[in-house]
Design an enzyme around this catalytic site. Structure first.
Site, PDB file in Angstrom:
ATOM      1  N   HIS A 120       0.817  -1.220   0.000  1.00 29.24           N
ATOM      2  CA  HIS A 120       0.000   0.000   0.000  1.00 29.24           C
ATOM      3  C   HIS A 120       0.849   1.267   0.000  1.00 29.24           C
ATOM      4  CE1 HIS A 120      -3.485  -2.559   0.663  1.00 29.24           C
ATOM      5  NE2 HIS A 120      -2.864  -3.105   1.688  1.00 29.24           N
ATOM      6  N   HIS A 146      10.326  -7.788   3.424  1.00 23.95           N
ATOM      7  CA  HIS A 146      10.222  -6.408   2.983  1.00 23.95           C
ATOM      8  C   HIS A 146      11.401  -5.600   3.497  1.00 23.95           C
ATOM      9  CE1 HIS A 146       8.230  -6.343   6.976  1.00 23.95           C
ATOM     10  NE2 HIS A 146       8.844  -5.189   7.086  1.00 23.95           N
ATOM     11  N   HIS A 155      13.091  -1.638   4.757  1.00 23.79           N
ATOM     12  CA  HIS A 155      12.988  -0.275   5.261  1.00 23.79           C
ATOM     13  C   HIS A 155      14.278   0.432   4.868  1.00 23.79           C
ATOM     14  CE1 HIS A 155       9.480  -1.191   7.905  1.00 23.79           C
ATOM     15  NE2 HIS A 155      10.049  -2.392   7.940  1.00 23.79           N
ATOM     16  N   HIS A 169      13.406  -7.476   6.619  1.00 26.55           N
ATOM     17  CA  HIS A 169      12.612  -8.265   7.557  1.00 26.55           C
ATOM     18  C   HIS A 169      11.952  -9.428   6.836  1.00 26.55           C
ATOM     19  CE1 HIS A 169      11.948  -4.462  10.262  1.00 26.55           C
ATOM     20  NE2 HIS A 169      13.143  -5.004  10.424  1.00 26.55           N
ATOM     21  N   THR A 218       7.010  -3.450  13.719  1.00 27.55           N
ATOM     22  CA  THR A 218       7.455  -2.055  13.666  1.00 27.55           C
ATOM     23  C   THR A 218       6.483  -1.198  12.870  1.00 27.55           C
ATOM     24  OG1 THR A 218       8.818  -2.376  11.671  1.00 27.55           O
ATOM     25  CG2 THR A 218       9.863  -2.783  13.833  1.00 27.55           C
TER      26      THR A 218
END
Length: 282
Positions: A89, A119, A121, A144, A223
């Site tokens: 999203h 994914h 960050h 992660h 997170t």
């Protein structure tokens, strides 16, 4: 003397908190929508104790000889494993795994866990982007691998239950070109909007990871909202990507999506003890 915590503390009354939260998930973000400082106004657990990420002070890490090695053999699988790249999203670059289940055991986890997705960050430069920090140092990105206990059908169901979620985390720093990431970084540039879904040529998930078996263990949270409980494993050895590969992620900050500096700042330790399976690991 350190007593190792072997189970997550899950407040039963918090189950009701999850009702309706997933429907509101599209409202939160990092710079857009409900920003991290306000997540708790919609997702109360984000203001609870024992949140993630944290700063891991290596001198305070307690060696725990009972922590087991992981069995990551199934991360070698590619047959009948479909991978698709999406943006969660418009908040991250995420690769969903479909088809054949990939399972992780060992690591003193309370059961067998299925890998659902992984994914990233990242931040706008080499000194910002990771969520966890080691000795106060933030690096450029973090990976992660999100897993759910195999008795649940998916992470959405698992997050409502004790020990439902576990994450394998790796810090990412700048280094030489990493060809094992080419399938991802070459496709990232084709992401233009938040509902884009791009098929990937399947590869061994293990190829993305360093060889070190040393890890830190603590009990924390997602997170991102709804900040549900998570068993965290942060491996001590970094992943390295080239400046050009990292720039492919940063270029997404030029889109209308919330895809830059998509990292939550470290949360208070709240008396938790971080343990490690390696003595004097760093």
């Amino acid at each position: 003397m350190c007593t190792r915590i072997t189970r997550l503390v899950f407040v039963k009354s918090s189950r009701s908190i999850f009702n309706g939260l997933i429907r509101k998930a599209h409202n939160w973000g990092y710079r857009q929508g409900i920003v991290p400082e306000e997540w708790h106004t919609v997702f109360p657990l984000c203001n609870a104790k024992f949140q993630s990420p944290i700063d891991i002070k290596t001198s305070d890490v307690a060696y725990d000889s009972s922590l087991e090695k992981f069995n990551l053999e199934e991360l070698e699988k590619t047959r009948d494993v479909d991978m698709v790249l999406c943006t969660n999203h418009g908040r991250s670059i995420q690769v969903n795994l479909q088809g054949h289940d990939i399972k992780v055991t060992g690591g003193s986890l309370p059961g067998t866990y299925k890998v659902e997705q992984f994914h990233f960050h990242w931040g706008p430069n080499n000194n910002v982007g990771s969520e966890h920090t080691y000795d106060g140092k933030q690096v450029t990105a973090e990976l992660h691998i999100v897993m759910h206990l195999d008795k649940y059908s998916n992470a959405g169901e698992a997050l409502k239950n004790e020990n439902g979620l576990a994450v394998l985390g790796y810090l990412i720093d700048v280094g030489s070109h990493n060809k094992n990431y080419d399938e991802i970084t070459d496709k990232v540039k084709n992401v233009q909007k938040q509902d884009d879904i791009l098929p990937l040529q399947s590869f061994k998930l293990s190829s993305l990871l360093p060889s070190s078996k040393c890890y830190y263990r603590y009990l924390g949270s997602m997170t991102t909202p709804p900040c549900a409980p998570v068993i965290w494993t942060m491996f001590t050895e970094n992943i390295y990507l080239s400046e050009n590969q990292l720039q492919e992620f940063r270029n997404l900050g030029n889109t209308d999506m919330d895809l830059i500096h998509n990292c939550r700042s470290p949360r208070p330790l709240d008396g938790r003890i971080v343990t490690s399976n390696c003595n004097n690991s760093s």
